[in-house]
Scaffold this motif. Structure first.
Motif, PDB file in Angstrom:
ATOM      1  N   ILE A 134       0.821  -1.213   0.000  1.00 25.26           N
ATOM      2  CA  ILE A 134       0.000   0.000   0.000  1.00 25.26           C
ATOM      3  C   ILE A 134       0.858   1.269   0.000  1.00 25.26           C
ATOM      4  CG2 ILE A 134      -2.088  -0.982   1.000  1.00 25.26           C
ATOM      5  CD1 ILE A 134      -1.065  -0.111   3.747  1.00 25.26           C
ATOM      6  N   GLN A 135       2.081   1.139  -0.489  1.00 27.12           N
ATOM      7  CA  GLN A 135       2.965   2.282  -0.721  1.00 27.12           C
ATOM      8  C   GLN A 135       3.707   2.041  -2.025  1.00 27.12           C
ATOM      9  OE1 GLN A 135       5.682   3.119   2.505  1.00 27.12           O
ATOM     10  NE2 GLN A 135       4.078   3.073   4.060  1.00 27.12           N
ATOM     11  N   SER A 136       4.125   3.115  -2.658  1.00 29.21           N
ATOM     12  CA  SER A 136       4.887   2.969  -3.889  1.00 29.21           C
ATOM     13  C   SER A 136       6.247   2.353  -3.599  1.00 29.21           C
ATOM     14  CB  SER A 136       5.084   4.327  -4.564  1.00 29.21           C
ATOM     15  OG  SER A 136       5.911   4.192  -5.703  1.00 29.21           O
ATOM     16  N   MET A 137       6.670   1.431  -4.452  1.00 25.61           N
ATOM     17  CA  MET A 137       7.993   0.814  -4.343  1.00 25.61           C
ATOM     18  C   MET A 137       9.034   1.567  -5.165  1.00 25.61           C
ATOM     19  SD  MET A 137       7.806  -1.892  -2.371  1.00 25.61           S
ATOM     20  CE  MET A 137       6.761  -0.868  -1.351  1.00 25.61           C
ATOM     21  N   TYR A 138       8.599   2.593  -5.867  1.00 27.37           N
ATOM     22  CA  TYR A 138       9.487   3.287  -6.779  1.00 27.37           C
ATOM     23  C   TYR A 138      10.295   4.402  -6.102  1.00 27.37           C
ATOM     24  CZ  TYR A 138       7.602   1.119 -11.011  1.00 27.37           C
ATOM     25  OH  TYR A 138       7.261   0.233 -11.995  1.00 27.37           O
ATOM     26  N   SER A 139      11.452   4.646  -6.697  1.00 23.30           N
ATOM     27  CA  SER A 139      12.273   5.800  -6.340  1.00 23.30           C
ATOM     28  C   SER A 139      12.708   6.479  -7.632  1.00 23.30           C
ATOM     29  CB  SER A 139      13.506   5.376  -5.542  1.00 23.30           C
ATOM     30  OG  SER A 139      13.141   4.815  -4.298  1.00 23.30           O
ATOM     31  N   ILE A 140      12.839   7.796  -7.566  1.00 27.83           N
ATOM     32  CA  ILE A 140      13.332   8.578  -8.700  1.00 27.83           C
ATOM     33  C   ILE A 140      14.836   8.793  -8.509  1.00 27.83           C
ATOM     34  CG2 ILE A 140      13.182  10.761  -9.958  1.00 27.83           C
ATOM     35  CD1 ILE A 140      10.643   9.115 -10.172  1.00 27.83           C
ATOM     36  N   TYR A 141      15.602   8.562  -9.563  1.00 30.93           N
ATOM     37  CA  TYR A 141      17.055   8.789  -9.512  1.00 30.93           C
ATOM     38  C   TYR A 141      17.444   9.812 -10.575  1.00 30.93           C
ATOM     39  CZ  TYR A 141      17.774   4.915  -6.310  1.00 30.93           C
ATOM     40  OH  TYR A 141      17.763   4.105  -5.202  1.00 30.93           O
ATOM     41  N   VAL A 142      18.321  10.728 -10.193  1.00 27.16           N
ATOM     42  CA  VAL A 142      18.764  11.768 -11.126  1.00 27.16           C
ATOM     43  C   VAL A 142      20.273  11.674 -11.341  1.00 27.16           C
ATOM     44  CG1 VAL A 142      16.887  13.318 -10.480  1.00 27.16           C
ATOM     45  CG2 VAL A 142      19.081  13.482  -9.278  1.00 27.16           C
ATOM     46  N   ARG A 225      18.659   9.843  -4.803  1.00 25.94           N
ATOM     47  CA  ARG A 225      17.362   9.178  -4.772  1.00 25.94           C
ATOM     48  C   ARG A 225      16.284  10.084  -4.172  1.00 25.94           C
ATOM     49  NH1 ARG A 225      15.161   3.589  -2.541  1.00 25.94           N
ATOM     50  NH2 ARG A 225      17.269   2.760  -2.721  1.00 25.94           N
ATOM     51  N   PHE A 226      15.099  10.045  -4.786  1.00 25.38           N
ATOM     52  CA  PHE A 226      13.891  10.672  -4.236  1.00 25.38           C
ATOM     53  C   PHE A 226      12.845   9.568  -4.081  1.00 25.38           C
ATOM     54  CE2 PHE A 226      16.089  13.977  -6.576  1.00 25.38           C
ATOM     55  CZ  PHE A 226      15.937  15.125  -5.806  1.00 25.38           C
ATOM     56  N   LEU A 227      12.371   9.334  -2.866  1.00 32.04           N
ATOM     57  CA  LEU A 227      11.380   8.290  -2.627  1.00 32.04           C
ATOM     58  C   LEU A 227      10.000   8.737  -3.098  1.00 32.04           C
ATOM     59  CD1 LEU A 227      12.280   7.054   0.974  1.00 32.04           C
ATOM     60  CD2 LEU A 227      12.651   5.819  -1.156  1.00 32.04           C
ATOM     61  N   MET A 228       9.375   7.952  -3.958  1.00 27.96           N
ATOM     62  CA  MET A 228       8.025   8.272  -4.413  1.00 27.96           C
ATOM     63  C   MET A 228       7.044   8.284  -3.248  1.00 27.96           C
ATOM     64  SD  MET A 228       7.558   9.104  -7.568  1.00 27.96           S
ATOM     65  CE  MET A 228       5.781   8.975  -7.494  1.00 27.96           C
ATOM     66  N   ARG A 229       7.229   7.395  -2.280  1.00 26.00           N
ATOM     67  CA  ARG A 229       6.277   7.310  -1.168  1.00 26.00           C
ATOM     68  C   ARG A 229       6.289   8.553  -0.285  1.00 26.00           C
ATOM     69  NH1 ARG A 229       8.818   2.260   2.193  1.00 26.00           N
ATOM     70  NH2 ARG A 229       8.443   1.292   0.174  1.00 26.00           N
ATOM     71  N   ASP A 230       7.351   9.368  -0.402  1.00 25.34           N
ATOM     72  CA  ASP A 230       7.391  10.620   0.354  1.00 25.34           C
ATOM     73  C   ASP A 230       6.412  11.652  -0.219  1.00 25.34           C
ATOM     74  OD1 ASP A 230       9.268   9.637   2.074  1.00 25.34           O
ATOM     75  OD2 ASP A 230      10.982  10.638   1.128  1.00 25.34           O
ATOM     76  N   GLU A 231       6.091  11.520  -1.500  1.00 22.97           N
ATOM     77  CA  GLU A 231       5.208  12.483  -2.153  1.00 22.97           C
ATOM     78  C   GLU A 231       3.866  11.878  -2.551  1.00 22.97           C
ATOM     79  OE1 GLU A 231       7.131  15.040  -5.050  1.00 22.97           O
ATOM     80  OE2 GLU A 231       9.089  14.331  -4.377  1.00 22.97           O
ATOM     81  N   LEU A 232       3.855  10.575  -2.805  1.00 14.86           N
ATOM     82  CA  LEU A 232       2.639   9.866  -3.174  1.00 14.86           C
ATOM     83  C   LEU A 232       2.209   9.031  -1.971  1.00 14.86           C
ATOM     84  CD1 LEU A 232       0.544   8.995  -5.254  1.00 14.86           C
ATOM     85  CD2 LEU A 232       2.193   7.330  -6.138  1.00 14.86           C
TER      86      LEU A 232
END
Length: 344
Positions: A134-142, A225-232
């Motif tokens: 029930i949380q996103s498993m994705y992370s954004i990498y730049v 890394r930016f955690l998707m679950r921090d924003e979604l």
């Protein structure tokens, strides 16, 4: 004569009153009987097959930490305990998994919700019956030279198939940081996790979206890394879907599957079992101990008890599919979900 008449009327009144009482009692007894009958039927729902039954489970990716409950259920015999012989099959992406579900190649699949939402809206005979997390498993990498998301303007983003859940989440993140996809930043279809990370390494993209265990490799390489679950905040990542035919004709298989999955989640969350779970992760994901521990700690907070779906997360996914222009027809939750099968 008047007295006789009064006595007669009084007698009739008494008889009628008595008949009314009896009638009401009869009605009450009838209602109780129906209630009892309904309760009995509910309690007597068949919740597992009478004999060992084969289930082909379609997964849209290989070596995915979100599938840990499936791996544990197989290793610990949870599926077998519920008379299920579960066979895991990997296909490339949720769209292919959904096709396999419709064709009968799979009885159950795991998928991001977006492909199931799109399919169901177009008439696919499928239902979401639960979720793994029930949380996103994705992370954004730049890229390493990017210090602020605003610096991505004019760059390239590596995504998956347009309209896929991976692509939708990446676009959501870009928009939250003031970047209009395919206007401020060009999006390319780079394939699965490993291929998307490779574009970052080779300088073909400046931002991408990754899930475990590929995220560990990105961490080792030093990407931010930016955690998707921090924003979604509300999202059901890898969901569980079944064909309408399977639900209609063999609901006991669905009940049994969800019960086994829920037992595996309970086992994983029990701190007393941590070492054993780590070993299963190491074997299944081909990880060293330190990476297995990191991946488990990342997944644990997201695992859904009883496979219960986060309804707000489903509503979010529907809205995002609409916004992406993929959803051509409206779809309501009743057509999309069947929540009867949660483990007790």
């Amino acid at each position: 004569m008047e007295i006789v008449k009064n006595r007669f009327l009084k007698g009739v009144t008494v008889v009628l009153s008595a008949l009314l009482v009896i009638s009401l009692m009869g009605c009450g007894q009838k209602t109780d009987a129906k209630t009892t009958e309904a309760k009995t039927v509910s309690e007597n729902v068949k919740r597992m097959p009478d004999e060992m039954t084969k289930v082909n489970l379609g997964l849209p990716s290989n070596k995915n930490m979100s599938y840990l409950p499936f791996y544990v259920a197989l290793k610990k015999g949870n599926f077998q305990k519920h008379n299920l012989n579960v066979n895991l099959s990997v296909v490339q992406g949720g769209v292919l998994a959904l096709r396999g579900l419709q064709s009968g190649d799979f009885q159950i699949i795991s998928s991001l919700p977006e492909s199931v939402i799109t399919g169901a809206s177009e008439g696919a005979n499928v239902k979401l019956i639960g979720t793994l997390d029930i949380q996103s498993m994705y992370s954004i990498y730049v890229a390493k030279d990017i210090h602020d998301p605003k610096e991505l303007k004019g760059k390239v983003a590596a995504s998956m198939v347009p309209g896929n859940g991976t692509d939708i989440q990446l676009q959501y993140w870009l928009k939250k940081h003031g970047l209009e996809p395919n206007k401020d930043i060009r999006i390319i279809n780079a394939g699965d996790n490993a291929e998307r990370l490779q574009t970052l390494q080779q300088g073909q993209s400046a931002v991408t979206i990754l899930s475990p265990p590929t995220d560990l490799k990105a961490d080792e390489l030093g990407y931010k890394r930016f955690l998707m679950r921090d924003e979604l905040k509300t999202y059901n990542h890898n969901m569980i879907a079944a064909s309408g035919d399977q639900i209609k004709n063999k609901p006991e298989v669905i009940y049994a599957f969800m019960a086994a999955e829920a037992e595996a989640v309970t086992f994983i969350k029990d701190k007393a079992n941590r070492d054993e779970v780590i070993k299963i992760v190491m074997e299944q994901m081909e990880m060293k101990n330190a990476d297995a521990e990191k991946s488990l700690d990342f997944v644990l907070p997201a695992l859904a008890d009883h496979g219960k779906i986060n309804i707000e997360g489903i509503k979010w996914a529907i809205d995002m599919v609409k916004e992406a222009g993929v959803l051509k027809k409206e779809i309501n939750l009743d057509k999309l979900l069947d929540e009867r099968f949660y483990a007790k």
